[in-house]
Enzyme design. Structure first.
Site, short mmCIF file in Angstrom:
data_model
loop_
_atom_site.label_atom_id
_atom_site.label_comp_id
_atom_site.label_asym_id
_atom_site.label_seq_id
_atom_site.Cartn_x
_atom_site.Cartn_y
_atom_site.Cartn_z
N ASP A 161 -16.27 31.38 -17.39
CA ASP A 161 -15.46 30.98 -18.53
C ASP A 161 -14.08 31.63 -18.46
O ASP A 161 -13.07 31.01 -18.75
CB ASP A 161 -16.13 31.36 -19.85
CG ASP A 161 -15.16 31.17 -21.01
OD1 ASP A 161 -14.75 30.01 -21.23
OD2 ASP A 161 -14.76 32.16 -21.62
N ARG A 168 -7.52 26.24 -17.86
CA ARG A 168 -7.29 25.23 -18.90
C ARG A 168 -6.00 25.51 -19.66
O ARG A 168 -5.27 24.60 -20.04
CB ARG A 168 -8.48 25.21 -19.89
CG ARG A 168 -9.73 24.58 -19.29
CD ARG A 168 -10.96 24.92 -20.13
NE ARG A 168 -10.79 24.58 -21.51
CZ ARG A 168 -11.27 25.31 -22.54
NH1 ARG A 168 -11.96 26.40 -22.33
NH2 ARG A 168 -11.07 24.93 -23.77
N SER A 183 -17.09 27.24 -23.92
CA SER A 183 -16.39 28.48 -23.63
C SER A 183 -16.81 29.57 -24.63
O SER A 183 -17.21 30.68 -24.26
CB SER A 183 -14.88 28.22 -23.69
OG SER A 183 -14.15 29.41 -23.76
N1 URA Z 1 -11.56 30.41 -27.57
C1 URA Z 1 -12.32 30.49 -26.46
O1 URA Z 1 -12.95 31.51 -26.20
N2 URA Z 1 -12.37 29.41 -25.66
C2 URA Z 1 -11.70 28.27 -25.90
O2 URA Z 1 -11.80 27.35 -25.13
C3 URA Z 1 -10.91 28.22 -27.05
C4 URA Z 1 -10.86 29.31 -27.88
#
Ligand code: URA
Length: 434
Positions: A161, A168, A183
């Site tokens: 992640d 991202r 995520s």
């Molecule tokens: N917070 C996160 O941890 N991930 C995301 O994709 C968006 C906000």
């Protein structure tokens, strides 16, 4: 299997199998799949979406990409909360001691603040000596003995992640419900609790600006949590104005302490009660709303919740007396009142702007490496719906610079919209997604 075929499959709107999603996440974590292919994949997901089953598999694959916290040595029901973030959000500081006072076990990982939002760890470091560098053994022991512990996020939790979120961020693919939900939930699931309650913020100061988007995100996260075998619920709450009155690290700590004494602001107190109630229901500790509120009233009135905060602060090296005497907590050297520019009613408050004002005073970080000044910030005297007279104080500003920061006052004043009539009544708790 080849990444290019899976990108094409998603690009054409098809559903990916568990094996295919796992192949992508494993390959990306190890470095076998390069950023350019993963960017193409996330863009395909952005346009073509993922269904609930794909999203759950994606989340599980990210959990499996790294370590998971083993909380099996903790006795009792392990609980965790997550907020999608907002201004003045000091919820963990009051909520976790309250939950611990009911015997629930909070083994929590928290973050630091960036931009207009603050972080729980920064707030807690307002206590003299408080630190989060504790060993795994102390973490488990403390949760068993005190009922709560808070540490920083380890980089070994859901590393896929971490890599994917950074990608991202720079490829315009953050705003997809499946990607956001997976995520957030990958980190929550890796942190090992039995019960997870999500505080999904909605409104101008929130990550999700509309109730529709916030509800969709909440539903997706609840489906993932329950799909992974954890009792998960989401409460959708307002973030169209700062939560409570205090914005700024030490000021928020003081407000959280006052709330545990029963003297908190109305909206923040309402949120703490609503979230605690959901935990009590999920843990099977009560069945009705009335019973839950009675139980919470008691823990506040008999001082048990505040004592839990004090025990927790002391266990992590902090000055316990500052919990019982918050006037000992150091605040900024100077204060000034910010006057209203006209008569009327407060109609809107640009929440993010207030958060940015606190950051400009030194209370937040523009970049990850920045250090922060805990004592600065604002105590709001006027919130949405309040009547106001020209010249009356909108807020007290706490600052440390030698001269009054006029630019911050201008920005703060501009964040308030004053109109001739009162706005429609506001809702704080929009929904509970089970
Ligand atoms: N917070 C996160 O941890 N991930 C995301 O994709 C968006 C906000």
């Amino acid at each position: 299997m080849r990444a290019v075929d899976l990108i094409q499959k998603k690009r054409d709107g098809q559903t990916l199998s568990d094996d295919e999603i796992q192949f992508l996440i494993e390959g990306y974590t190890k470095g076998d799949i390069p950023d350019y292919q993963m960017s193409a994949f996330t863009m395909a997901v952005y346009f073509r979406k993922m269904n609930e089953a794909e999203t759950l598999t994606l989340t599980k694959a990210m959990v499996q990409s790294g370590d998971t916290l083993d909380l099996s040595a903790i006795d009792g029901i392990k609980v965790d909360k997550h907020s999608t973030g907002g201004v003045g959000d000091k919820t963990s500081l009051s909520l976790l001691p309250l939950l611990a006072s009911f015997g629930l076990k909070c083994a929590k990982m928290s973050g630091r603040g960036l931009g207009h939002t603050g972080g729980t760890i920064d707030k807690l470091e307002s206590f003299t000596g408080f630190h989060t560098e504790i060993s795994n053994e102390q973490f488990i022991r403390q949760v068993n003995n005190v009922g709560m512990a808070i540490v920083g996020q380890t980089k070994d939790l859901a590393p896929a992640d971490k890599k994917l979120y950074a990608l991202r961020d720079v490829t315009a693919t953050v705003e997809n419900i499946s990607l956001i939900a997976s995520s957030i939930m990958s980190k929550k699931l890796a942190a090992g609790a039995d019960i997870i309650i999500l505080d999904v913020k909605t409104g101008k100061g929130a990550f999700m600006k509309t109730l529709e988007d916030s509800t969709a995100l909440a539903k997706e996260m609840v489906a993932i949590g329950n799909g992974a075998g954890k009792k998960t619920k989401a409460v959708i709450t307002d973030m169209n104005e700062p939560l409570g009155n205090a914005v700024g690290n030490t000021l928020e700590v003081i407000e959280a302490i006052e709330t545990l004494k029963g003297n908190g602001p109305k909206d923040f107190t309402e949120l703490i009660y609503a979230l605690t109630e959901q935990f009590l229901f999920s843990a099977g500790l009560c069945e009705t709303h009335e019973e839950a509120f009675r139980m919470i009233d008691e823990k506040i009135a008999n001082g048990e919740a505040l004592n839990k905060l004090a025990q927790f602060v002391e266990a992590q090296g902090g000055a316990q007396e500052e919990v019982f005497h918050p006037e000992l907590l150091p605040l900024a050297k100077h204060t000034t009142e910010i006057p209203a520019a006209s008569d009327g009613f407060i109609r809107e408050i640009e929440c993010e702007e207030i958060g940015l004002c606190a950051m400009l005073l030194g209370g937040g970080r523009a970049k990850k490496e920045d250090s922060i000044d805990p004592g600065v910030g604002f105590v709001l005297h006027k919130k949405i719906g309040d009547p106001v007279k020209c010249g009356e104080s909108l807020a007290t500003m706490y600052y440390n610079s030698d001269s009054v920061p006029g630019n911050v006052i201008d920005k703060f004043t501009a964040a308030y919209t004053i109109g001739a009539s009162a706005p429609p009544a506001k809702t704080l708790i929009y929904d509970v997604i089970r």
